[in-house]
Design a protein around this motif. Structure first.
Motif, PDB file in Angstrom:
ATOM      1  N   PRO A   9      -4.288   6.264  12.123  1.00  0.00           N
ATOM      2  CA  PRO A   9      -5.383   5.891  13.028  1.00  0.00           C
ATOM      3  C   PRO A   9      -6.245   4.748  12.516  1.00  0.00           C
ATOM      4  CG  PRO A   9      -5.255   8.278  12.766  1.00  0.00           C
ATOM      5  CD  PRO A   9      -4.367   7.686  11.721  1.00  0.00           C
ATOM      6  N   GLU A  10      -6.221   4.487  11.217  1.00  0.00           N
ATOM      7  CA  GLU A  10      -7.154   3.509  10.652  1.00  0.00           C
ATOM      8  C   GLU A  10      -6.487   2.253  10.103  1.00  0.00           C
ATOM      9  OE1 GLU A  10      -7.931   5.412   6.287  1.00  0.00           O
ATOM     10  OE2 GLU A  10      -8.407   6.659   8.022  1.00  0.00           O
ATOM     11  N   ILE A  11      -5.176   2.123  10.271  1.00  0.00           N
ATOM     12  CA  ILE A  11      -4.476   0.957   9.740  1.00  0.00           C
ATOM     13  C   ILE A  11      -3.852   0.140  10.874  1.00  0.00           C
ATOM     14  CG2 ILE A  11      -3.984   2.069   7.532  1.00  0.00           C
ATOM     15  CD1 ILE A  11      -1.099   2.506   8.520  1.00  0.00           C
ATOM     16  N   ASP A  12      -3.524  -1.119  10.558  1.00  0.00           N
ATOM     17  CA  ASP A  12      -2.843  -1.968  11.536  1.00  0.00           C
ATOM     18  C   ASP A  12      -1.622  -2.656  10.941  1.00  0.00           C
ATOM     19  OD1 ASP A  12      -3.915  -4.041   9.940  1.00  0.00           O
ATOM     20  OD2 ASP A  12      -5.671  -4.201  11.240  1.00  0.00           O
ATOM     21  N   THR A  13      -1.326  -2.367   9.656  1.00  0.00           N
ATOM     22  CA  THR A  13      -0.236  -3.031   8.944  1.00  0.00           C
ATOM     23  C   THR A  13       0.487  -2.025   8.069  1.00  0.00           C
ATOM     24  OG1 THR A  13      -1.511  -5.095   8.876  1.00  0.00           O
ATOM     25  CG2 THR A  13       0.343  -4.893   7.344  1.00  0.00           C
ATOM     26  N   VAL A  14       1.820  -2.045   8.103  1.00  0.00           N
ATOM     27  CA  VAL A  14       2.612  -1.147   7.259  1.00  0.00           C
ATOM     28  C   VAL A  14       3.583  -1.978   6.425  1.00  0.00           C
ATOM     29  CG1 VAL A  14       4.285   0.747   7.189  1.00  0.00           C
ATOM     30  CG2 VAL A  14       2.434   0.791   8.865  1.00  0.00           C
ATOM     31  N   VAL A  15       3.616  -1.669   5.132  1.00  0.00           N
ATOM     32  CA  VAL A  15       4.584  -2.280   4.218  1.00  0.00           C
ATOM     33  C   VAL A  15       5.739  -1.309   4.046  1.00  0.00           C
ATOM     34  CG1 VAL A  15       4.996  -3.147   1.885  1.00  0.00           C
ATOM     35  CG2 VAL A  15       2.765  -3.519   2.996  1.00  0.00           C
ATOM     36  N   PHE A  16       6.949  -1.775   4.294  1.00  0.00           N
ATOM     37  CA  PHE A  16       8.145  -0.955   4.120  1.00  0.00           C
ATOM     38  C   PHE A  16       8.905  -1.434   2.880  1.00  0.00           C
ATOM     39  CE2 PHE A  16       7.139  -0.900   8.635  1.00  0.00           C
ATOM     40  CZ  PHE A  16       7.277   0.437   8.969  1.00  0.00           C
ATOM     41  N   GLY A  17       9.997  -0.749   2.577  1.00  0.00           N
ATOM     42  CA  GLY A  17      10.861  -1.229   1.511  1.00  0.00           C
ATOM     43  C   GLY A  17      11.190  -0.195   0.467  1.00  0.00           C
ATOM     44  N   SER A  18      11.803  -0.677  -0.603  1.00  0.00           N
ATOM     45  CA  SER A  18      12.175   0.167  -1.734  1.00  0.00           C
ATOM     46  C   SER A  18      11.098   0.046  -2.806  1.00  0.00           C
ATOM     47  CB  SER A  18      13.537  -0.268  -2.274  1.00  0.00           C
ATOM     48  OG  SER A  18      13.432  -1.547  -2.882  1.00  0.00           O
ATOM     49  N   SER A  19      11.416   0.505  -4.010  1.00  0.00           N
ATOM     50  CA  SER A  19      10.430   0.466  -5.087  1.00  0.00           C
ATOM     51  C   SER A  19      10.027  -0.960  -5.454  1.00  0.00           C
ATOM     52  CB  SER A  19      10.973   1.191  -6.316  1.00  0.00           C
ATOM     53  OG  SER A  19      12.208   0.636  -6.725  1.00  0.00           O
ATOM     54  N   THR A  20      10.841  -1.953  -5.089  1.00  0.00           N
ATOM     55  CA  THR A  20      10.470  -3.335  -5.395  1.00  0.00           C
ATOM     56  C   THR A  20       9.214  -3.759  -4.654  1.00  0.00           C
ATOM     57  OG1 THR A  20      11.896  -4.237  -3.654  1.00  0.00           O
ATOM     58  CG2 THR A  20      12.875  -3.976  -5.846  1.00  0.00           C
ATOM     59  N   ALA A  21       8.876  -3.063  -3.567  1.00  0.00           N
ATOM     60  CA  ALA A  21       7.681  -3.405  -2.786  1.00  0.00           C
ATOM     61  C   ALA A  21       6.524  -2.451  -3.042  1.00  0.00           C
ATOM     62  CB  ALA A  21       8.021  -3.405  -1.290  1.00  0.00           C
ATOM     63  N   MET A  22       6.703  -1.474  -3.923  1.00  0.00           N
ATOM     64  CA  MET A  22       5.668  -0.459  -4.098  1.00  0.00           C
ATOM     65  C   MET A  22       4.423  -0.992  -4.797  1.00  0.00           C
ATOM     66  SD  MET A  22       7.531   3.262  -4.571  1.00  0.00           S
ATOM     67  CE  MET A  22       7.854   3.089  -6.304  1.00  0.00           C
ATOM     68  N   GLY A  23       4.504  -2.175  -5.397  1.00  0.00           N
ATOM     69  CA  GLY A  23       3.333  -2.738  -6.047  1.00  0.00           C
ATOM     70  C   GLY A  23       2.363  -3.415  -5.098  1.00  0.00           C
ATOM     71  N   ILE A  24       2.709  -3.556  -3.831  1.00  0.00           N
ATOM     72  CA  ILE A  24       1.845  -4.264  -2.878  1.00  0.00           C
ATOM     73  C   ILE A  24       0.660  -3.386  -2.495  1.00  0.00           C
ATOM     74  CG2 ILE A  24       1.728  -5.384  -0.627  1.00  0.00           C
ATOM     75  CD1 ILE A  24       4.751  -5.856  -0.843  1.00  0.00           C
ATOM     76  N   SER A  25      -0.551  -3.872  -2.759  1.00  0.00           N
ATOM     77  CA  SER A  25      -1.759  -3.090  -2.492  1.00  0.00           C
ATOM     78  C   SER A  25      -2.638  -3.765  -1.443  1.00  0.00           C
ATOM     79  CB  SER A  25      -2.564  -2.914  -3.787  1.00  0.00           C
ATOM     80  OG  SER A  25      -3.131  -4.164  -4.178  1.00  0.00           O
ATOM     81  N   GLN A  26      -3.680  -3.078  -1.052  1.00  0.00           N
ATOM     82  CA  GLN A  26      -4.623  -3.619  -0.072  1.00  0.00           C
ATOM     83  C   GLN A  26      -5.254  -4.913  -0.571  1.00  0.00           C
ATOM     84  OE1 GLN A  26      -5.765  -2.362   3.219  1.00  0.00           O
ATOM     85  NE2 GLN A  26      -6.476  -4.470   3.117  1.00  0.00           N
ATOM     86  N   GLN A  27      -5.406  -5.066  -1.879  1.00  0.00           N
ATOM     87  CA  GLN A  27      -6.028  -6.268  -2.433  1.00  0.00           C
ATOM     88  C   GLN A  27      -5.255  -7.545  -2.113  1.00  0.00           C
ATOM     89  OE1 GLN A  27      -6.533  -5.358  -6.646  1.00  0.00           O
ATOM     90  NE2 GLN A  27      -8.713  -5.041  -6.303  1.00  0.00           N
ATOM     91  N   ALA A  28      -3.974  -7.410  -1.791  1.00  0.00           N
ATOM     92  CA  ALA A  28      -3.163  -8.585  -1.468  1.00  0.00           C
ATOM     93  C   ALA A  28      -3.432  -9.098  -0.054  1.00  0.00           C
ATOM     94  CB  ALA A  28      -1.673  -8.256  -1.621  1.00  0.00           C
ATOM     95  N   PHE A  29      -4.251  -8.387   0.715  1.00  0.00           N
ATOM     96  CA  PHE A  29      -4.486  -8.711   2.121  1.00  0.00           C
ATOM     97  C   PHE A  29      -5.962  -9.004   2.358  1.00  0.00           C
ATOM     98  CE2 PHE A  29      -0.679  -6.262   1.845  1.00  0.00           C
ATOM     99  CZ  PHE A  29       0.148  -6.698   2.855  1.00  0.00           C
ATOM    100  N   PRO A  30      -6.264  -9.809   3.369  1.00  0.00           N
ATOM    101  CA  PRO A  30      -7.673 -10.035   3.721  1.00  0.00           C
ATOM    102  C   PRO A  30      -8.288  -8.771   4.315  1.00  0.00           C
ATOM    103  CG  PRO A  30      -6.222 -11.049   5.350  1.00  0.00           C
ATOM    104  CD  PRO A  30      -5.344 -10.569   4.235  1.00  0.00           C
ATOM    105  N   GLY A  31      -9.613  -8.741   4.317  1.00  0.00           N
ATOM    106  CA  GLY A  31     -10.306  -7.559   4.821  1.00  0.00           C
ATOM    107  C   GLY A  31     -10.027  -7.260   6.274  1.00  0.00           C
ATOM    108  N   ALA A  32      -9.562  -8.275   7.017  1.00  0.00           N
ATOM    109  CA  ALA A  32      -9.275  -8.071   8.439  1.00  0.00           C
ATOM    110  C   ALA A  32      -8.048  -7.199   8.660  1.00  0.00           C
ATOM    111  CB  ALA A  32      -9.078  -9.415   9.133  1.00  0.00           C
ATOM    112  N   LEU A  33      -7.214  -7.063   7.639  1.00  0.00           N
ATOM    113  CA  LEU A  33      -5.998  -6.252   7.747  1.00  0.00           C
ATOM    114  C   LEU A  33      -6.168  -4.964   6.947  1.00  0.00           C
ATOM    115  CD1 LEU A  33      -3.183  -8.945   7.329  1.00  0.00           C
ATOM    116  CD2 LEU A  33      -4.391  -8.226   9.384  1.00  0.00           C
ATOM    117  N   HIS A  34      -5.679  -3.879   7.519  1.00  0.00           N
ATOM    118  CA  HIS A  34      -5.781  -2.568   6.869  1.00  0.00           C
ATOM    119  C   HIS A  34      -4.363  -2.001   6.747  1.00  0.00           C
ATOM    120  CE1 HIS A  34     -10.088  -2.879   7.540  1.00  0.00           C
ATOM    121  NE2 HIS A  34      -9.801  -3.229   8.791  1.00  0.00           N
TER     122      HIS A  34
END
Length: 399
Positions: A76-101
């Motif tokens: 209910p509170e997000i607008d963006t989903v990161v998919f993938g394997s463990s190679t993408a598990m390091g991607i955090s909210q800090q990599a995105f602007p505040g406009a994206l959740h």
């Protein structure tokens, strides 16, 4: 059986009883409380939802239930989903602007075919999710696999039912093998040391063998921590509130050059993935990705594809290799032409050094920590951010 043989037999039994048997019993107690324990996973999810802390749910190698519960809570509170394997598990909210959740739904061992099915589920059941980030892993071969995507069901109810069914099917012999495996024995020894060093030994023993979790603690950055498995306790290992992995239990790369040389050897999985496919991505996977992109545009969103970062210097070494360079270039040429034809963008982060990432930001050849992903994605999204706070569609093709 002769007398000497009987004597030797009983010596072996005695040694087993004095050494391995206690280890087996104690580890079985721990395993019965963690392996296939969907109740603990549910408790970990509830705790994280309440505290926004870092948690380790049993087990880190099988996180499907935990991630699915967390995704459903966060939808209910997000607008963006990161998919993938463990190679993408390091991607955090800090990599995105505040406009994206965001929520990072990436999971260990998830091939591209599985990811596509999951993204299709989100498009169908959560149309308010406007951005889907999907990695195209050439290094570990997922981009080349001939595997048809299947329909995923990411509902919490289905995930719980499947976990309950799976937990009943774990044979005792498999549990015994796991209990006597090297990682479990090492973990038990560490637990024993922790108990012996503790001021209140009985309370520490109870925390490991009788409680559902560790006590609450604080991570170095002040984030709350709580562990629902018995390994890596009090180390902030596990997943953040945004779904990203801390990799706190993993050491960082020290000698990058030796790993790169091994990666280009003919026996390496990276070499074999390119050599066996001539660098040609699977046609069906590209077709399904194109369909994802078209539906996203119709819903007012976008699919952003990316080539995950590799250990600095590794991809450049492949591009200098006499046999492998042409195959990797073939992969990138096909992806660029396909992306332009399908009006999709692919961020090529394979040469992580171009973004300022160092070897110390990797735990191995193809797993980057959050700090590296921040360097990659923060400028990317900054370039797409409009003055009114909305996000523009990225340029098409490989970039």
């Amino acid at each position: 059986m002769g007398k000497q043989h009987k004597h030797f037999f009983w010596i072996l039994i005695t040694c087993f009883g004095a050494t391995l048997l206690p280890i087996l019993i104690l580890n079985l107690i721990l395993l019965n409380d963690t392996l296939g324990n969907y109740r603990k996973v549910l408790l970990a999810s509830l705790w994280q939802q309440q505290t926004r802390g870092i948690t380790y749910a049993p087990t880190l190698s099988d996180i499907g239930l935990f991630k699915t519960l967390r995704l459903n809570d966060r939808l209910p509170e997000i607008d963006t989903v990161v998919f993938g394997s463990s190679t993408a598990m390091g991607i955090s909210q800090q990599a995105f602007p505040g406009a994206l959740h965001i929520y990072n739904f990436a999971q260990t061992g998830h091939p591209l075919s599985t990811v596509i099915g999951e993204a299709e589920y989100i498009q169908q059941h959560a149309p308010h999710i406007k951005r889907l980030l999907i990695p195209l892993d050439w290094s570990i071969g997922f981009l080349y696999e001939h595997a048809a995507p299947y329909a995923a069901d990411l509902s919490a109810t289905t995930a719980m039912r499947q976990s309950q069914s799976a937990s009943k099917q774990i044979p005792l012999l498999d549990k015994m093998r796991d209990a006597l495996s090297y990682p479990r024995i090492v973990s038990l020894l560490e637990i024993s040391k922790t108990i012996l060093r503790a001021e209140n030994k009985s309370a520490t023993f109870r925390g490991y063998f009788l409680q559902d979790s560790s006590d609450d603690y604080r991570c170095p950055d002040g984030t709350p921590g709580k562990d629902f498995d018995t390994i890596h306790r009090d180390t902030c290992t596990g997943f953040r509130f945004d779904g990203s992995a801390t990799f706190a239990n993993s050491s960082r790369v020290g000698n990058a050059r030796s790993l790169i040389l091994l990666a280009t050897a003919s026996s390496s999985k990276y070499h074999q993935n390119l050599a066996s496919t001539q660098g040609v991505p699977d046609t069906l996977l590209l077709q399904r990705l194109a369909a994802l992109g078209e539906r996203a545009r119709q819903q007012g969103g976008s699919v952003v594809l990316f080539l995950p970062p590799l250990l600095p210097g590794m991809e450049a070494e492949f591009l200098r290799h006499p046999q492998l360079a042409a195959r990797l270039q073939n992969t990138k040429r096909i992806l660029d032409e396909w992306a332009r034809a399908q009006h999709l963008a692919i961020l090529d982060a394979g040469q992580a050094e171009r973004f300022g990432c160092g070897a110390e930001e990797f735990i191995d050849e193809h797993h980057a920590a959050a700090t590296c992903y921040n360097k990659i994605f923060q400028p990317f999204w900054r370039g797409l951010l409009r003055p009114d706070g909305t996000i523009a569609l990225p340029d098409e093709g490989l970039r």
